[in-house]
Design a protein around this motif. Structure first.
Motif, mmCIF file in Angstrom:
data_model
loop_
_atom_site.group_PDB
_atom_site.id
_atom_site.type_symbol
_atom_site.label_atom_id
_atom_site.label_comp_id
_atom_site.label_asym_id
_atom_site.label_seq_id
_atom_site.Cartn_x
_atom_site.Cartn_y
_atom_site.Cartn_z
ATOM 1 N N GLN A 41 0.839 -1.202 0.000
ATOM 2 C CA GLN A 41 0.000 0.000 0.000
ATOM 3 C C GLN A 41 0.871 1.248 0.000
ATOM 4 O O GLN A 41 0.584 2.221 -0.699
ATOM 5 C CB GLN A 41 -0.936 -0.017 1.216
ATOM 6 C CG GLN A 41 -2.032 1.042 1.193
ATOM 7 C CD GLN A 41 -1.594 2.392 1.736
ATOM 8 O OE1 GLN A 41 -0.649 2.498 2.517
ATOM 9 N NE2 GLN A 41 -2.276 3.439 1.309
ATOM 10 N N ALA A 42 1.958 1.245 0.767
ATOM 11 C CA ALA A 42 2.858 2.404 0.802
ATOM 12 C C ALA A 42 3.505 2.610 -0.562
ATOM 13 O O ALA A 42 3.626 3.746 -1.034
ATOM 14 C CB ALA A 42 3.923 2.204 1.875
ATOM 15 N N LYS A 43 3.915 1.513 -1.207
ATOM 16 C CA LYS A 43 4.509 1.606 -2.545
ATOM 17 C C LYS A 43 3.472 2.142 -3.536
ATOM 18 O O LYS A 43 3.769 2.994 -4.367
ATOM 19 C CB LYS A 43 5.027 0.250 -3.014
ATOM 20 C CG LYS A 43 5.708 0.316 -4.371
ATOM 21 C CD LYS A 43 6.137 -1.074 -4.823
ATOM 22 C CE LYS A 43 6.833 -1.068 -6.158
ATOM 23 N NZ LYS A 43 6.179 -0.371 -7.234
ATOM 24 N N PHE A 44 2.254 1.642 -3.443
ATOM 25 C CA PHE A 44 1.188 2.105 -4.330
ATOM 26 C C PHE A 44 0.933 3.597 -4.126
ATOM 27 O O PHE A 44 0.778 4.347 -5.093
ATOM 28 C CB PHE A 44 -0.089 1.301 -4.077
ATOM 29 C CG PHE A 44 -1.247 1.741 -4.915
ATOM 30 C CD1 PHE A 44 -1.300 1.433 -6.261
ATOM 31 C CD2 PHE A 44 -2.283 2.492 -4.364
ATOM 32 C CE1 PHE A 44 -2.365 1.851 -7.046
ATOM 33 C CE2 PHE A 44 -3.340 2.915 -5.146
ATOM 34 C CZ PHE A 44 -3.381 2.595 -6.486
ATOM 35 N N ALA A 45 0.897 4.032 -2.861
ATOM 36 C CA ALA A 45 0.663 5.454 -2.576
ATOM 37 C C ALA A 45 1.797 6.303 -3.150
ATOM 38 O O ALA A 45 1.551 7.369 -3.727
ATOM 39 C CB ALA A 45 0.536 5.677 -1.067
ATOM 40 N N LYS A 46 3.036 5.826 -3.017
ATOM 41 C CA LYS A 46 4.182 6.559 -3.552
ATOM 42 C C LYS A 46 4.101 6.619 -5.080
ATOM 43 O O LYS A 46 4.324 7.672 -5.684
ATOM 44 C CB LYS A 46 5.472 5.870 -3.121
ATOM 45 C CG LYS A 46 6.721 6.574 -3.562
ATOM 46 C CD LYS A 46 7.957 5.828 -3.077
ATOM 47 C CE LYS A 46 9.222 6.453 -3.615
ATOM 48 N NZ LYS A 46 10.411 5.703 -3.268
#
Length: 122
Positions: A41-46
């Motif tokens: 999720q953090a990678k997707f948000a970035k």
């Protein structure tokens, strides 16, 4: 009887320990899956933020190009209108010059005829 109760109790305790161990293993697996989801999720948000930045830059560039094209089209339209006006003016001058030339040609022809008739009379 006491021995059978004790054996039954040990079996129940072993079963409870096994259930608890299985639940602990499942809980740890769910914890790892949750961490993996958090990382994804953090990678997707970035990645989404990077795409938004690129999109904003592309939108800004597109708006700039639209403005330049609009300005160029307006300038071209004004230049075409100016050229048409100059062409109309040249056309009217040419028509006036043609009419004047035809009048001069007619006058010259009349002079030639008059000259010819005077020459023939002598």
């Amino acid at each position: 009887a006491r021995s059978s109760q004790h054996t039954a109790l040990l079996k129940r305790l072993a079963h409870a320990e096994q259930v608890l161990a299985n639940a602990s293993d499942a809980l740890q697996e769910h914890g790892r899956a949750l961490e993996a989801c958090k990382v994804a999720q953090a990678k997707f948000a970035k990645d989404l933020q990077a795409q938004d930045t690129k999109h904003a830059a592309a939108t800004s560039r597109f708006n700039y190009v639209e403005q330049i094209i609009g300005d160029s089209a307006e300038k071209h339209s004004q230049e075409v209108a100016s050229c048409h006006a100059k062409l109309e003016l040249l056309h009217s001058h040419a028509c006036e010059d043609r009419a004047s030339a035809e009048a001069q040609r007619a006058a010259l022809e009349n002079l030639r005829k008059s000259h010819a008739s005077l020459s023939n009379e002598k």
